[in-house]
Scaffold this active site. Structure first.
Site, PDB file in Angstrom:
ATOM      1  N   ARG A 143      49.852  -6.689  23.096  1.00  0.00           N
ATOM      2  CA  ARG A 143      49.379  -6.924  24.459  1.00  0.00           C
ATOM      3  C   ARG A 143      50.120  -8.113  25.057  1.00  0.00           C
ATOM      4  O   ARG A 143      50.093  -9.215  24.491  1.00  0.00           O
ATOM      5  CB  ARG A 143      47.884  -7.214  24.419  1.00  0.00           C
ATOM      6  CG  ARG A 143      47.268  -7.301  25.809  1.00  0.00           C
ATOM      7  CD  ARG A 143      45.867  -7.831  25.721  1.00  0.00           C
ATOM      8  NE  ARG A 143      44.965  -6.854  25.162  1.00  0.00           N
ATOM      9  CZ  ARG A 143      43.861  -6.445  25.780  1.00  0.00           C
ATOM     10  NH1 ARG A 143      43.527  -6.944  26.939  1.00  0.00           N
ATOM     11  NH2 ARG A 143      43.083  -5.567  25.221  1.00  0.00           N
ATOM     12  N   THR A 185      50.495 -10.130  31.420  1.00  0.00           N
ATOM     13  CA  THR A 185      50.035  -8.954  32.184  1.00  0.00           C
ATOM     14  C   THR A 185      48.824  -8.284  31.519  1.00  0.00           C
ATOM     15  O   THR A 185      48.163  -7.462  32.150  1.00  0.00           O
ATOM     16  CB  THR A 185      51.152  -7.897  32.276  1.00  0.00           C
ATOM     17  OG1 THR A 185      51.412  -7.422  30.949  1.00  0.00           O
ATOM     18  CG2 THR A 185      52.421  -8.459  32.878  1.00  0.00           C
ATOM     19  N   ASP A 198      36.881  -6.224  13.408  1.00  0.00           N
ATOM     20  CA  ASP A 198      38.309  -5.918  13.544  1.00  0.00           C
ATOM     21  C   ASP A 198      38.714  -4.959  12.429  1.00  0.00           C
ATOM     22  O   ASP A 198      38.759  -5.341  11.254  1.00  0.00           O
ATOM     23  CB  ASP A 198      39.130  -7.208  13.479  1.00  0.00           C
ATOM     24  CG  ASP A 198      40.600  -6.937  13.775  1.00  0.00           C
ATOM     25  OD1 ASP A 198      41.212  -6.099  13.078  1.00  0.00           O
ATOM     26  OD2 ASP A 198      41.145  -7.542  14.703  1.00  0.00           O
ATOM     27  N   ASP A 240      41.767  -6.033  10.224  1.00  0.00           N
ATOM     28  CA  ASP A 240      41.423  -7.111   9.288  1.00  0.00           C
ATOM     29  C   ASP A 240      40.592  -6.586   8.128  1.00  0.00           C
ATOM     30  O   ASP A 240      40.789  -6.982   6.975  1.00  0.00           O
ATOM     31  CB  ASP A 240      40.647  -8.221  10.008  1.00  0.00           C
ATOM     32  CG  ASP A 240      41.569  -9.127  10.798  1.00  0.00           C
ATOM     33  OD1 ASP A 240      42.801  -9.073  10.603  1.00  0.00           O
ATOM     34  OD2 ASP A 240      41.055  -9.918  11.628  1.00  0.00           O
TER      35      ASP A 240
HETATM   36  N1  URA Z   1      39.842  -3.316  17.699  1.00  0.00           N
HETATM   37  C1  URA Z   1      39.064  -3.513  16.597  1.00  0.00           C
HETATM   38  O1  URA Z   1      39.582  -3.543  15.488  1.00  0.00           O
HETATM   39  N2  URA Z   1      37.747  -3.656  16.753  1.00  0.00           N
HETATM   40  C2  URA Z   1      37.138  -3.627  17.952  1.00  0.00           C
HETATM   41  O2  URA Z   1      35.909  -3.758  18.028  1.00  0.00           O
HETATM   42  C3  URA Z   1      37.949  -3.420  19.086  1.00  0.00           C
HETATM   43  C4  URA Z   1      39.293  -3.270  18.939  1.00  0.00           C
END
Ligand code: URA
Length: 207
Positions: free
Chosen positions: A103, A107, A198, A201
Protein backbone atom coordinates in the site's frame (compact mmCIF):
# COMPACT_ATOMS: atom_id res chain seq x y z
CA UNK A 1 -24.14 -8.24 -2.05
CA UNK A 2 -22.85 -11.00 -4.30
CA UNK A 3 -20.95 -13.56 -2.27
CA UNK A 4 -21.18 -17.27 -1.54
CA UNK A 5 -20.71 -18.02 2.15
CA UNK A 6 -19.50 -21.58 2.65
CA UNK A 7 -20.84 -22.26 6.10
CA UNK A 8 -20.58 -26.05 6.25
CA UNK A 9 -20.42 -27.07 9.94
CA UNK A 10 -16.86 -28.38 9.53
CA UNK A 11 -15.77 -25.06 8.05
CA UNK A 12 -17.47 -23.04 10.80
CA UNK A 13 -15.87 -25.19 13.48
CA UNK A 14 -12.41 -24.82 12.00
CA UNK A 15 -12.79 -21.06 11.45
CA UNK A 16 -13.66 -20.70 15.14
CA UNK A 17 -10.45 -22.54 16.08
CA UNK A 18 -8.48 -20.21 13.78
CA UNK A 19 -10.04 -17.13 15.36
CA UNK A 20 -9.00 -18.13 18.89
CA UNK A 21 -5.99 -16.07 19.91
CA UNK A 22 -4.34 -19.01 21.66
CA UNK A 23 -4.19 -21.06 18.42
CA UNK A 24 -0.52 -21.26 17.41
CA UNK A 25 1.01 -21.02 13.94
CA UNK A 26 1.25 -24.77 13.29
CA UNK A 27 -2.42 -25.39 14.03
CA UNK A 28 -3.40 -22.16 12.27
CA UNK A 29 -1.62 -23.24 9.07
CA UNK A 30 -3.08 -26.76 9.21
CA UNK A 31 -6.61 -25.43 9.76
CA UNK A 32 -6.23 -22.98 6.88
CA UNK A 33 -5.12 -25.80 4.60
CA UNK A 34 -8.04 -28.00 5.69
CA UNK A 35 -10.60 -25.22 5.21
CA UNK A 36 -9.13 -24.39 1.81
CA UNK A 37 -9.67 -28.01 0.78
CA UNK A 38 -13.25 -28.00 2.04
CA UNK A 39 -13.98 -24.76 0.21
CA UNK A 40 -12.04 -25.84 -2.86
CA UNK A 41 -14.22 -28.95 -3.14
CA UNK A 42 -17.26 -26.72 -3.67
CA UNK A 43 -15.53 -24.01 -5.71
CA UNK A 44 -14.40 -26.58 -8.26
CA UNK A 45 -17.92 -28.02 -8.65
CA UNK A 46 -18.19 -26.51 -12.15
CA UNK A 47 -15.10 -28.31 -13.50
CA UNK A 48 -16.07 -30.10 -16.67
CA UNK A 49 -15.81 -33.86 -17.00
CA UNK A 50 -15.13 -36.06 -20.00
CA UNK A 51 -15.61 -39.76 -20.62
CA UNK A 52 -12.64 -42.08 -20.39
CA UNK A 53 -12.56 -45.77 -21.33
CA UNK A 54 -11.06 -47.85 -18.51
CA UNK A 55 -10.98 -51.43 -17.34
CA UNK A 56 -11.79 -52.42 -13.78
CA UNK A 57 -10.58 -55.86 -12.59
CA UNK A 58 -14.06 -57.06 -13.59
CA UNK A 59 -14.96 -55.37 -16.87
CA UNK A 60 -14.52 -52.50 -19.29
CA UNK A 61 -16.42 -49.31 -18.51
CA UNK A 62 -16.63 -45.63 -19.31
CA UNK A 63 -15.46 -43.55 -16.37
CA UNK A 64 -15.31 -39.80 -15.89
CA UNK A 65 -12.26 -37.63 -15.61
CA UNK A 66 -11.68 -33.91 -15.31
CA UNK A 67 -11.36 -32.62 -18.86
CA UNK A 68 -8.29 -30.72 -19.95
CA UNK A 69 -9.40 -27.49 -18.23
CA UNK A 70 -6.34 -25.60 -17.07
CA UNK A 71 -6.42 -23.96 -13.66
CA UNK A 72 -4.25 -21.35 -12.03
CA UNK A 73 -4.06 -20.60 -8.32
CA UNK A 74 -2.84 -17.11 -7.45
CA UNK A 75 -2.05 -16.31 -3.82
CA UNK A 76 -1.86 -12.64 -2.93
CA UNK A 77 1.42 -12.34 -0.99
CA UNK A 78 1.95 -13.08 1.71
CA UNK A 79 -1.03 -14.54 3.55
CA UNK A 80 -2.45 -16.10 0.38
CA UNK A 81 0.47 -18.55 0.45
CA UNK A 82 -1.29 -20.31 3.32
CA UNK A 83 -4.08 -21.42 0.96
CA UNK A 84 -1.95 -22.77 -1.89
CA UNK A 85 -1.23 -26.28 -0.61
CA UNK A 86 -4.90 -26.95 0.16
CA UNK A 87 -5.80 -26.18 -3.44
CA UNK A 88 -2.87 -28.19 -4.80
CA UNK A 89 -3.95 -31.19 -2.70
CA UNK A 90 -7.19 -31.14 -4.70
CA UNK A 91 -5.78 -30.15 -8.10
CA UNK A 92 -2.12 -31.20 -8.26
CA UNK A 93 -1.86 -30.14 -11.92
CA UNK A 94 -2.86 -26.53 -11.22
CA UNK A 95 -0.17 -23.95 -11.88
CA UNK A 96 0.62 -21.35 -9.24
CA UNK A 97 1.16 -17.66 -9.94
CA UNK A 98 2.03 -15.01 -7.35
CA UNK A 99 0.94 -11.42 -6.93
CA UNK A 100 2.61 -9.05 -4.47
CA UNK A 101 1.12 -5.67 -3.61
CA UNK A 102 1.98 -3.01 -1.05
CA UNK A 103 0.00 0.00 0.00
CA UNK A 104 1.50 3.33 -1.08
CA UNK A 105 1.73 5.36 2.15
CA UNK A 106 0.77 8.60 0.34
CA UNK A 107 -2.06 7.50 -1.92
CA UNK A 108 -3.05 4.47 0.22
CA UNK A 109 -3.55 2.63 -3.08
CA UNK A 110 -2.13 -0.87 -3.69
CA UNK A 111 1.02 -0.92 -5.84
CA UNK A 112 2.28 -4.06 -7.60
CA UNK A 113 5.79 -5.16 -6.57
CA UNK A 114 5.66 -8.71 -7.92
CA UNK A 115 3.62 -10.56 -10.49
CA UNK A 116 4.55 -13.90 -11.98
CA UNK A 117 1.80 -15.91 -13.65
CA UNK A 118 1.67 -19.20 -15.54
CA UNK A 119 0.63 -19.11 -19.19
CA UNK A 120 -2.84 -17.63 -19.22
CA UNK A 121 -4.20 -19.10 -22.46
CA UNK A 122 -7.50 -20.93 -21.77
CA UNK A 123 -6.78 -21.01 -18.06
CA UNK A 124 -9.28 -20.23 -15.31
CA UNK A 125 -7.88 -18.60 -12.19
CA UNK A 126 -8.68 -18.69 -8.51
CA UNK A 127 -7.17 -15.84 -6.47
CA UNK A 128 -6.64 -16.83 -2.84
CA UNK A 129 -6.27 -14.43 0.07
CA UNK A 130 -7.50 -15.31 3.57
CA UNK A 131 -8.68 -11.83 4.59
CA UNK A 132 -10.94 -9.69 2.40
CA UNK A 133 -10.79 -6.47 4.43
CA UNK A 134 -10.97 -3.18 2.47
CA UNK A 135 -10.90 -5.14 -0.78
CA UNK A 136 -8.17 -2.87 -2.16
CA UNK A 137 -5.49 -5.49 -2.75
CA UNK A 138 -7.91 -8.19 -3.94
CA UNK A 139 -9.42 -5.74 -6.43
CA UNK A 140 -5.94 -4.71 -7.62
CA UNK A 141 -4.93 -8.37 -7.98
CA UNK A 142 -8.01 -9.06 -10.10
CA UNK A 143 -7.23 -6.01 -12.25
CA UNK A 144 -3.66 -7.28 -12.75
CA UNK A 145 -4.93 -10.63 -13.98
CA UNK A 146 -7.49 -9.01 -16.27
CA UNK A 147 -4.78 -6.77 -17.76
CA UNK A 148 -2.98 -9.95 -18.77
CA UNK A 149 -6.04 -11.17 -20.63
CA UNK A 150 -7.47 -13.50 -17.99
CA UNK A 151 -11.24 -13.73 -18.26
CA UNK A 152 -12.43 -16.31 -15.75
CA UNK A 153 -11.49 -15.38 -12.22
CA UNK A 154 -12.85 -16.48 -8.84
CA UNK A 155 -11.87 -14.97 -5.51
CA UNK A 156 -11.55 -17.28 -2.52
CA UNK A 157 -11.16 -15.82 0.99
CA UNK A 158 -11.51 -17.13 4.50
CA UNK A 159 -13.00 -14.14 6.33
CA UNK A 160 -14.51 -11.06 4.70
CA UNK A 161 -15.81 -7.69 5.81
CA UNK A 162 -18.90 -6.27 4.08
CA UNK A 163 -16.84 -3.31 2.80
CA UNK A 164 -14.45 -5.66 0.98
CA UNK A 165 -17.29 -7.55 -0.67
CA UNK A 166 -18.83 -4.25 -1.80
CA UNK A 167 -15.55 -3.11 -3.39
CA UNK A 168 -15.14 -6.34 -5.38
CA UNK A 169 -18.82 -6.36 -6.41
CA UNK A 170 -18.47 -2.78 -7.65
CA UNK A 171 -15.04 -3.04 -9.30
CA UNK A 172 -15.43 -6.57 -10.67
CA UNK A 173 -19.09 -7.66 -10.82
CA UNK A 174 -18.05 -10.62 -13.01
CA UNK A 175 -15.88 -12.16 -10.27
CA UNK A 176 -17.59 -14.62 -7.95
CA UNK A 177 -16.51 -14.36 -4.31
CA UNK A 178 -16.37 -17.37 -1.98
CA UNK A 179 -15.84 -16.91 1.77
CA UNK A 180 -16.00 -19.10 4.84
CA UNK A 181 -17.28 -16.29 7.08
CA UNK A 182 -18.71 -12.81 6.62
CA UNK A 183 -17.82 -10.67 9.62
CA UNK A 184 -19.27 -7.47 11.03
CA UNK A 185 -16.99 -4.60 10.03
CA UNK A 186 -13.50 -3.13 9.80
CA UNK A 187 -11.85 -1.30 12.69
CA UNK A 188 -10.00 2.00 12.32
CA UNK A 189 -6.78 0.14 11.39
CA UNK A 190 -8.45 -1.87 8.64
CA UNK A 191 -8.62 -5.10 10.65
CA UNK A 192 -11.69 -7.27 10.30
CA UNK A 193 -13.87 -7.38 13.45
CA UNK A 194 -14.14 -9.90 15.06
CA UNK A 195 -11.76 -11.44 12.48
CA UNK A 196 -8.72 -13.43 13.49
CA UNK A 197 -5.97 -10.81 13.59
CA UNK A 198 -3.20 -10.54 11.02
CA UNK A 199 -3.43 -13.72 8.96
CA UNK A 200 0.12 -13.41 7.58
CA UNK A 201 1.62 -12.99 11.05
CA UNK A 202 -0.35 -15.92 12.39
CA UNK A 203 0.63 -18.19 9.47
CA UNK A 204 4.32 -17.33 9.60
CA UNK A 205 4.75 -16.64 13.32
CA UNK A 206 5.83 -13.02 12.81
CA UNK A 207 4.64 -9.97 14.70
N1 URA B 1 -5.47 -8.51 6.88
C1 URA B 1 -5.39 -9.37 7.93
O1 URA B 1 -4.49 -10.20 7.98
N2 URA B 1 -6.31 -9.29 8.90
C2 URA B 1 -7.32 -8.40 8.89
O2 URA B 1 -8.14 -8.38 9.81
C3 URA B 1 -7.39 -7.52 7.79
C4 URA B 1 -6.46 -7.59 6.80
Amino acid sequence: MQVQIMDHPLIQHKVTLMRMKETGSKDFRELLEEITMLMGYEITRDLTLEDVAIETPITKMTGKQISGKKLGIVPVLRAGLGMVQGMLNLIPTAKVGHVGLYRDPETLKPVEYYCKLPDVEDRDFIIVDPMLATGGSASAAITLLKERGIKHIKLMCLVAAPAGIDVINTDHPDVKIFVAALDEKLDEHGYIVPGLGDAGDRIFGTK
